[in-house]
Design a protein around this motif. Structure first.
Motif, PDB file in Angstrom:
ATOM      1  N   LEU A   1       3.686  36.746 -25.784  1.00  0.00           N
ATOM      2  CA  LEU A   1       3.822  38.328 -25.884  1.00  0.00           C
ATOM      3  C   LEU A   1       5.182  38.494 -26.936  1.00  0.00           C
ATOM      4  CD1 LEU A   1       3.556  39.908 -22.508  1.00  0.00           C
ATOM      5  CD2 LEU A   1       1.909  39.647 -23.908  1.00  0.00           C
ATOM      6  N   LEU A   2       6.213  37.504 -26.940  1.00  0.00           N
ATOM      7  CA  LEU A   2       7.211  37.883 -27.775  1.00  0.00           C
ATOM      8  C   LEU A   2       6.636  37.480 -29.233  1.00  0.00           C
ATOM      9  CD1 LEU A   2      10.051  36.246 -25.651  1.00  0.00           C
ATOM     10  CD2 LEU A   2       9.704  38.616 -26.258  1.00  0.00           C
ATOM     11  N   ALA A   3       5.951  36.520 -29.404  1.00  0.00           N
ATOM     12  CA  ALA A   3       5.405  35.826 -30.554  1.00  0.00           C
ATOM     13  C   ALA A   3       4.471  37.047 -31.219  1.00  0.00           C
ATOM     14  CB  ALA A   3       4.451  34.718 -30.451  1.00  0.00           C
ATOM     15  N   HIS A   4       3.600  37.622 -30.565  1.00  0.00           N
ATOM     16  CA  HIS A   4       2.851  38.820 -30.896  1.00  0.00           C
ATOM     17  C   HIS A   4       3.887  40.058 -31.390  1.00  0.00           C
ATOM     18  CE1 HIS A   4      -0.950  37.322 -30.470  1.00  0.00           C
ATOM     19  NE2 HIS A   4      -0.866  36.775 -29.316  1.00  0.00           N
ATOM     20  N   ARG A   5       5.022  40.322 -30.765  1.00  0.00           N
ATOM     21  CA  ARG A   5       5.880  41.164 -31.361  1.00  0.00           C
ATOM     22  C   ARG A   5       6.555  40.779 -32.365  1.00  0.00           C
ATOM     23  NH1 ARG A   5      10.910  42.662 -27.626  1.00  0.00           N
ATOM     24  NH2 ARG A   5      11.716  40.781 -28.104  1.00  0.00           N
ATOM     25  N   GLU A   6       6.958  39.625 -32.549  1.00  0.00           N
ATOM     26  CA  GLU A   6       7.647  39.096 -33.846  1.00  0.00           C
ATOM     27  C   GLU A   6       6.401  39.073 -34.977  1.00  0.00           C
ATOM     28  OE1 GLU A   6      10.841  37.501 -35.745  1.00  0.00           O
ATOM     29  OE2 GLU A   6      10.531  38.173 -33.512  1.00  0.00           O
ATOM     30  N   ALA A   7       5.122  38.882 -34.854  1.00  0.00           N
ATOM     31  CA  ALA A   7       4.078  39.191 -35.909  1.00  0.00           C
ATOM     32  C   ALA A   7       3.577  40.256 -36.083  1.00  0.00           C
ATOM     33  CB  ALA A   7       2.912  38.055 -35.561  1.00  0.00           C
ATOM     34  N   PHE A   8       3.906  41.310 -35.302  1.00  0.00           N
ATOM     35  CA  PHE A   8       3.516  42.680 -35.577  1.00  0.00           C
ATOM     36  C   PHE A   8       3.664  43.129 -36.560  1.00  0.00           C
ATOM     37  CE2 PHE A   8       3.147  47.356 -34.910  1.00  0.00           C
ATOM     38  CZ  PHE A   8       2.174  47.542 -34.316  1.00  0.00           C
ATOM     39  N   ASP A   9       2.747  44.037 -37.545  1.00  0.00           N
ATOM     40  CA  ASP A   9       2.927  44.442 -38.701  1.00  0.00           C
ATOM     41  C   ASP A   9       2.594  46.055 -38.649  1.00  0.00           C
ATOM     42  OD1 ASP A   9       2.886  45.659 -41.337  1.00  0.00           O
ATOM     43  OD2 ASP A   9       2.150  43.900 -42.180  1.00  0.00           O
ATOM     44  N   ALA A  10       3.633  46.757 -38.660  1.00  0.00           N
ATOM     45  CA  ALA A  10       3.545  48.192 -38.232  1.00  0.00           C
ATOM     46  C   ALA A  10       2.389  48.939 -39.475  1.00  0.00           C
ATOM     47  CB  ALA A  10       4.737  48.827 -38.270  1.00  0.00           C
ATOM     48  N   GLU A  11       2.558  48.324 -40.530  1.00  0.00           N
ATOM     49  CA  GLU A  11       1.755  49.126 -41.640  1.00  0.00           C
ATOM     50  C   GLU A  11       0.357  48.524 -41.205  1.00  0.00           C
ATOM     51  OE1 GLU A  11       3.095  48.163 -45.275  1.00  0.00           O
ATOM     52  OE2 GLU A  11       5.071  49.257 -44.883  1.00  0.00           O
ATOM     53  N   ASP A  12       0.074  47.706 -41.061  1.00  0.00           N
ATOM     54  CA  ASP A  12      -1.311  47.067 -40.836  1.00  0.00           C
ATOM     55  C   ASP A  12      -2.088  47.128 -39.496  1.00  0.00           C
ATOM     56  OD1 ASP A  12      -1.256  46.291 -43.609  1.00  0.00           O
ATOM     57  OD2 ASP A  12      -0.502  44.349 -43.057  1.00  0.00           O
ATOM     58  N   ASP A  13      -1.132  47.091 -38.447  1.00  0.00           N
ATOM     59  CA  ASP A  13      -1.754  46.904 -36.803  1.00  0.00           C
ATOM     60  C   ASP A  13      -1.847  48.483 -36.335  1.00  0.00           C
ATOM     61  OD1 ASP A  13      -1.851  44.287 -37.271  1.00  0.00           O
ATOM     62  OD2 ASP A  13       0.087  43.885 -36.622  1.00  0.00           O
ATOM     63  N   ASP A  14      -2.442  48.449 -35.212  1.00  0.00           N
ATOM     64  CA  ASP A  14      -2.735  49.590 -34.502  1.00  0.00           C
ATOM     65  C   ASP A  14      -1.284  50.034 -34.022  1.00  0.00           C
ATOM     66  OD1 ASP A  14      -3.330  51.669 -32.965  1.00  0.00           O
ATOM     67  OD2 ASP A  14      -4.610  50.434 -31.540  1.00  0.00           O
ATOM     68  N   PRO A  15      -0.840  51.311 -34.458  1.00  0.00           N
ATOM     69  CA  PRO A  15       0.628  51.481 -33.758  1.00  0.00           C
ATOM     70  C   PRO A  15       0.525  51.681 -32.441  1.00  0.00           C
ATOM     71  CG  PRO A  15      -0.445  53.517 -35.076  1.00  0.00           C
ATOM     72  CD  PRO A  15      -1.059  52.320 -35.239  1.00  0.00           C
ATOM     73  N   GLU A  16      -0.715  52.225 -31.751  1.00  0.00           N
ATOM     74  CA  GLU A  16      -0.639  52.354 -30.267  1.00  0.00           C
ATOM     75  C   GLU A  16      -0.507  51.220 -29.519  1.00  0.00           C
ATOM     76  OE1 GLU A  16      -4.249  54.489 -29.522  1.00  0.00           O
ATOM     77  OE2 GLU A  16      -3.659  56.131 -30.457  1.00  0.00           O
ATOM     78  N   PHE A  17      -0.535  50.074 -30.074  1.00  0.00           N
ATOM     79  CA  PHE A  17      -0.382  48.922 -29.332  1.00  0.00           C
ATOM     80  C   PHE A  17       0.976  48.400 -29.088  1.00  0.00           C
ATOM     81  CE2 PHE A  17       0.393  43.959 -29.997  1.00  0.00           C
ATOM     82  CZ  PHE A  17      -0.328  43.635 -29.081  1.00  0.00           C
ATOM     83  N   LEU A  18       1.887  48.777 -29.979  1.00  0.00           N
ATOM     84  CA  LEU A  18       3.184  48.299 -29.809  1.00  0.00           C
ATOM     85  C   LEU A  18       3.854  48.940 -28.944  1.00  0.00           C
ATOM     86  CD1 LEU A  18       5.307  46.719 -31.444  1.00  0.00           C
ATOM     87  CD2 LEU A  18       6.225  48.638 -32.649  1.00  0.00           C
ATOM     88  N   PRO A  19       3.808  50.149 -28.310  1.00  0.00           N
ATOM     89  CA  PRO A  19       4.476  50.536 -26.853  1.00  0.00           C
ATOM     90  C   PRO A  19       4.059  49.737 -25.713  1.00  0.00           C
ATOM     91  CG  PRO A  19       3.817  52.391 -28.397  1.00  0.00           C
ATOM     92  CD  PRO A  19       3.256  51.126 -29.035  1.00  0.00           C
ATOM     93  N   VAL A  20       2.456  49.360 -25.609  1.00  0.00           N
ATOM     94  CA  VAL A  20       2.093  48.649 -24.587  1.00  0.00           C
ATOM     95  C   VAL A  20       2.580  47.222 -24.725  1.00  0.00           C
ATOM     96  CG1 VAL A  20      -0.114  47.748 -23.684  1.00  0.00           C
ATOM     97  CG2 VAL A  20      -0.062  50.150 -24.829  1.00  0.00           C
ATOM     98  N   LEU A  21       2.886  46.763 -25.745  1.00  0.00           N
ATOM     99  CA  LEU A  21       3.368  45.397 -25.863  1.00  0.00           C
ATOM    100  C   LEU A  21       4.820  45.393 -25.414  1.00  0.00           C
ATOM    101  CD1 LEU A  21       3.066  42.284 -26.755  1.00  0.00           C
ATOM    102  CD2 LEU A  21       3.788  43.172 -29.101  1.00  0.00           C
TER     103      LEU A  21
END
Length: 276
Positions: A244-264
């Motif tokens: 999960l931490l790796a996915h947070r590190e790789a998260f791109d707010a411009e390209d990814d679904d913004p609704e995903f980040l709060p769940v993560l």
């Protein structure tokens, strides 16, 4: 000239507007929602009369109106009365779209008498009707309803299978039987990522240890779904935290679904709390 807002229309006008356009016409559904809120005996009687109409569209709209009529404050007596209007016509209905509407309406009403009435439709040749059965059974937790949902979680139609798996996995999370768990395990080999996700979450909510391996593989994918993250949080296995931490590190707010980040973030918070 713009049409007047639905709240300003008479009941006659709302019923007429509910028939406009196709099945998913936005204006028609706004009229139906206004009738739901308006409620009252006159609306009930008109909707119940439409259930007996020669027009399939009127029968379907009658069911749509009864489905959530007076939803904000309806009494058990009113629910029973609305169900009384639907059950006899369901038994003789042949139009697939109307059957779907009637089954879904019974799901909104939640009257337990709907369960035996819907069971004969579980093998209907039209997938829209079988989808309606899933909706109709979604509030019920008795053995017949759960067994039928298990059957429909193996349906050849993707939408039916998806919603049946979701209902068993998340909505009926208080039900935990070996047969239900096996039905969810079966869905882990799904080609459809969302259905797999619903199964992962359902098993994680029940703390089934067999889900750890499949969940780990899902989290190791470059693109992880919200359902997989929710499953990691539900399973509460801290060995999943590095992924999960790796996915947070790789998260791109411009390209990814913004609704995903709060769940993560929430899942990481829960697992970090458990690891302390």
């Amino acid at each position: 000239m713009d049409s007047p807002p639905e709240a300003d229309l008479s009941t006659d006008e709302l019923f007429a507007r509910s028939l406009q356009g196709g099945e998913e016409d936005a204006g028609a559904w706004r009229a139906i929602w206004q009738l739901h809120r308006r409620g009252g005996e006159d609306v009930f009687q008109r909707a119940a009369a439409w259930l007996q109409s020669a027009s399939p569209k009127e029968r379907g709209r009658g069911a749509n109106i009864l489905a959530q009529l007076e939803f904000q404050s309806r009494s058990p007596e009113r629910v029973a009365r609305f169900t009384d209007a639907l059950l006899p016509v369901l038994a003789k209905e042949e139009d697939a779209a109307v059957l779907e509407a009637m089954a879904a309406a019974l799901g909104h009403l939640g009257d337990p008498r709907a369960v035996p009435a819907l069971l004969p439709l579980k093998d209907h040749p039209d997938p829209h009707v079988r989808f309606g059965v899933v909706m109709g059974l979604s509030q019920h937790r008795d053995a017949q309803a759960i067994q039928t949902l298990i059957q429909l979680s193996r349906d050849p139609d993707d939408v039916v299978r998806d919603w049946a798996t979701f209902t068993l996995g998340s909505q009926a999370r208080e039900v935990d039987t070996p047969e239900l768990r096996e039905a969810l395990m079966d869905r882990l080999s799904e080609p459809h990522v969302k259905i797999r996700g619903e199964a992962l979450l359902g098993l994680a909510l029940r703390k089934d240890p067999r889900v750890l391996g499949p969940l780990r593989r899902a989290l190791e994918e470059p693109e992880v779904t919200t359902l997989a993250v929710e499953a990691a949080q539900a399973l509460e296995d801290v060995s999943l935290l590095p992924m999960l931490l790796a996915h947070r590190e790789a998260f791109d707010a411009e390209d990814d679904d913004p609704e995903f980040l709060p769940v993560l973030h929430e899942a990481i918070h829960v697992l970090e709390s458990l690891s302390r």
